[in-house]
Design an enzyme around this catalytic site. Structure first.
Site, PDB file in Angstrom:
ATOM      1  N   LYS A 181       0.844  -1.186   0.000  1.00 11.45           N
ATOM      2  CA  LYS A 181       0.000   0.000   0.000  1.00 11.45           C
ATOM      3  C   LYS A 181       0.888   1.248   0.000  1.00 11.45           C
ATOM      4  CE  LYS A 181      -1.025   1.954   3.950  1.00 11.45           C
ATOM      5  NZ  LYS A 181      -0.095   2.217   5.059  1.00 11.45           N
ATOM      6  N   ASP A 210      -2.236  -6.046   2.478  1.00  7.98           N
ATOM      7  CA  ASP A 210      -2.703  -5.273   3.617  1.00  7.98           C
ATOM      8  C   ASP A 210      -2.252  -6.073   4.828  1.00  7.98           C
ATOM      9  OD1 ASP A 210      -4.196  -4.274   5.788  1.00  7.98           O
ATOM     10  OD2 ASP A 210      -5.697  -3.493   4.413  1.00  7.98           O
ATOM     11  N   HIS A 211      -1.226  -5.609   5.521  1.00 10.96           N
ATOM     12  CA  HIS A 211      -0.645  -6.474   6.550  1.00 10.96           C
ATOM     13  C   HIS A 211      -1.613  -6.753   7.698  1.00 10.96           C
ATOM     14  CE1 HIS A 211       0.326  -2.756   8.765  1.00 10.96           C
ATOM     15  NE2 HIS A 211       0.490  -3.512   9.820  1.00 10.96           N
ATOM     16  N   HIS A 273      -6.646  -0.658   6.046  1.00  7.43           N
ATOM     17  CA  HIS A 273      -6.808  -1.457   7.260  1.00  7.43           C
ATOM     18  C   HIS A 273      -8.198  -1.313   7.902  1.00  7.43           C
ATOM     19  CE1 HIS A 273      -2.602  -1.598   6.609  1.00  7.43           C
ATOM     20  NE2 HIS A 273      -2.253  -0.553   7.311  1.00  7.43           N
ATOM     21  N   LYS A 378      -1.517   2.323  22.348  1.00  3.21           N
ATOM     22  CA  LYS A 378      -1.600   1.523  21.124  1.00  3.21           C
ATOM     23  C   LYS A 378      -2.701   0.493  21.362  1.00  3.21           C
ATOM     24  CE  LYS A 378      -0.111  -0.747  17.394  1.00  3.21           C
ATOM     25  NZ  LYS A 378      -0.225  -0.215  16.061  1.00  3.21           N
TER      26      LYS A 378
HETATM   27  C1  BG6 Z   1       0.808   1.111   8.321  1.00  4.81           C
HETATM   28  C2  BG6 Z   1       0.729   2.609   8.316  1.00  4.81           C
HETATM   29  O1  BG6 Z   1       0.142   0.570   7.225  1.00  4.81           O
HETATM   30  O2  BG6 Z   1       0.218   0.629   9.521  1.00  4.81           O
HETATM   31  C3  BG6 Z   1       1.428   3.194   9.524  1.00  4.81           C
HETATM   32  O3  BG6 Z   1       1.345   3.103   7.135  1.00  4.81           O
HETATM   33  C4  BG6 Z   1       0.869   2.578  10.796  1.00  4.81           C
HETATM   34  O4  BG6 Z   1       1.286   4.595   9.563  1.00  4.81           O
HETATM   35  C5  BG6 Z   1       0.869   1.067  10.694  1.00  4.81           C
HETATM   36  O5  BG6 Z   1       1.707   2.992  11.850  1.00  4.81           O
HETATM   37  C6  BG6 Z   1       0.151   0.443  11.880  1.00  4.81           C
HETATM   38  O6  BG6 Z   1       0.320  -0.938  11.807  1.00  4.81           O
HETATM   39  P1  BG6 Z   1       0.294  -1.824  13.114  1.00  4.81           P
HETATM   40  O7  BG6 Z   1       0.454  -3.217  12.614  1.00  4.81           O
HETATM   41  O8  BG6 Z   1       1.430  -1.361  13.991  1.00  4.81           O
HETATM   42  O9  BG6 Z   1      -1.017  -1.555  13.768  1.00  4.81           O
END
Ligand code: BG6
Length: 519
Positions: A181, A210-211, A273, A378
């Protein structure tokens, strides 16, 4: 939003041991021999995510036999200096294993490439064919495009023009391309990118990452919903008051101002996401657990999104940008003071959106989607807030308010499922006590866990597209967001739409208005 989290007691859940070998769940089959070609091999993603993921897979027997990794970059490096760099990266990622490193390192190669030069790709093609012959990787290749988005189109096209996308021709086996992305910046550019990919690759060859989809706890949403008969009957407008999907971060923009200034939170987190989390929460069960059937159902969710009345944007959307503040007692600067950020930037780093799905199941149920940087915690979670009881027979003794049930699917860092409900408080006085029943993934599982990038790489090697975006979904998601982006970015009142919030808080005060506004 955390109405029931003040519960006074917790109960835990035990998971029976069904005698399943945890390793059998990690990598069900081995892929064909193949070469993973990483475009952008000297970049951050390769060092922080891709090489650690590939090395972990190697340690867990998850890579094919034989396999090769060919890093490509502009920097002049030899194979050995690339290996040294990657050894260093593994050390930094805390993944290095001295005894296993030499064999893995032998599979690492490096080729210098000029990303916009046709001849350079021809040289790469020749080189890949020679490596195939030498190591017997049968011409199967993954092209992982870990490059800045402006290079996606040229890299994909030049791979194609070098004859590397045509499967089964000129010594090629299968050929797949992985695109990170952002997939475009709006509906128009997403379509253009897709058209350019399709000049040389067909849809089965394209893997749009999309991880979030590869996170274990995100994959679990469908298992939880559709492998239990208990929740599905109440997963609808009759029982659900609202749904809250949140992905908040303590991190700021870090070193990514160049990208983030153009993207902002709506493109960075919502288009991909947040939309996927929404789709998994709201979709109907597909008839079989197959990539296209699952993706068909997700697309129907995007189709059902009610367009925002852009003239009343503020009733549905709150945008914010972090000011200075403290995170874990450390002072942090405002977004506008971050390196590379325009001191007058209007880029949002926070958004809360209230969306509705115009379909039978979800009519009139608000979905609150929240994501932002530099917030207090977080937390990634999906919370289903059920309605209060229709009639309270305890009214005389307890008053009107009985907290409603809440089911929370914790995605990260609390990988857990919690259900909050009411019980009687022990004693002679009639008192209710909300309790929370917890299931923690880590509590009952001791086998290996796949990181999101490991899962993505395995699936790509196996050709399984279940956890990747399909183009129709990408377009639907952009079709919903593009008018909002246009309105936010074009209006004269842009500065007024943006609420500055103190870093380390839960975002702008203006979200209260959104939560209280009934519509
Ligand atoms: C990424 C974004 O796709 O996802 C970042 O570009 C964000 O800005 C990140 O920090 C968050 O991923 P995760 O897996 O840490 O929730």
């Amino acid at each position: 939003m955390n109405q029931n989290t003040t519960s006074q007691a917790t109960a835990s859940v035990s998971a029976p041991d069904l005698g399943i070998d945890p390793k059998a769940c990690v990598a069900p089959e081995r892929s064909d021999p193949c070469t993973i070609v990483i475009m952008g091999a000297t970049g951050d993603l390769t060092a922080r995510k891709l090489i650690p993921a590939l090395f972990d897979l190697y340690l867990n027997d998850g890579l094919p036999e034989p396999f090769l990794i060919v890093g490509c970059g502009r920097t002049q490096l030899e194979d050995q200096s690339f290996r040294d760099k990657m050894e260093d990266a593994l050390g930094k990622a805390g993944k290095f294993n001295r005894s296993k490193w030499p064999d893995f390192a032998a599979a690492l190669h490096y080729r210098v490439i000029d990303y916009e030069n046709r001849e350079s790709y021809q040289n790469l093609a020749n080189s890949l064919r020679n490596l195939d012959k030498k190591f017997n990787t049968r011409g199967n290749r993954i092209f992982y495009i870990a490059l800045p988005p402006k290079l996606y189109t040229s890299a994909a096209q030049l791979v194609g023009q070098a004859g590397l996308s045509a499967e089964g021709k000129n010594g090629n086996g299968w050929s797949r391309i992985v695109i990170e992305k952002p997939f475009g910046t709006n509906l128009k550019t997403a379509r253009e990118l897709d058209r350019s990919l399709h000049e040389y690759f067909n849809e089965q060859q394209i893997f749009r990452i999309d991880h979030y989809l590869a996170k274990e706890t995100v994959q679990n949403v469908l298992m939880f919903r559709f492998a239990n008969s208990l929740f599905e009957p109440i997963w609808n407008r009759r029982y659900v008051d609202y749904v809250s999907i949140m992905a908040t971060e303590t991190l700021g923009v870090e070193h990514r101002a160049g990208y983030y200034e153009q993207a902002g939170v709506l493109r960075d987190m919502f288009q991909n996401h947040m939309m996927q989390l929404l789709a998994l929460t709201a979709m109907e069960p597909p008839s079989r657990f197959e990539a296209d059937l699952v993706r068909d159902e997700k697309t129907k969710v995007f189709q059902a999104l009610r367009p925002f009345p852009v003239e009343n944007l503020q009733d549905y959307l709150v945008l914010g940008q972090y000011g200075a503040g403290t995170i874990n007692t450390d002072p942090v600067p405002a977004y506008r003071e971050e390196p590379g950020v325009n001191p007058h930037s209007l880029t949002p780093t926070f958004a809360m959106m209230k969306v509705y799905l115009d379909n039978w199941r979800w009519q009139a149920v608000p979905f609150y989607l929240t994501s932002g940087k530099r917030l207090a915690k977080k937390i990634t979670e999906i919370a289903i807030q059920f309605k209060t009881v229709p009639h309270s027979m305890f009214r005389r003794t307890l008053g009107e308010t009985i907290l409603a049930n809440r089911l929370t699917l914790g995605i990260y860092p609390d990988e857990k499922i919690t259900l909050t409900f009411q019980t009687k408080n022990p004693g002679a006085v009639v008192c209710l006590r909300p309790v929370t029943m917890d299931f923690h993934y880590q509590q009952s599982y001791t086998g290996p866990v796949l990181d999101a990038y490991e899962k993505v790489l395995i699936d790509c090697m196996l050709g399984d597209q279940m956890l990747f975006w399909r183009q129709d979904g990408v377009e639907r998601s952009w079709a919903f967001l593009t008018p909002i982006l246009n309105e936010c970015e074009a209006c004269d009142d842009q500065a007024n739409l943006l609420h500055v919030y103190e870093s380390g808080t839960m975002g702008p005060q203006a979200i209260e208005k959104l939560l209280n506004h009934k519509n």
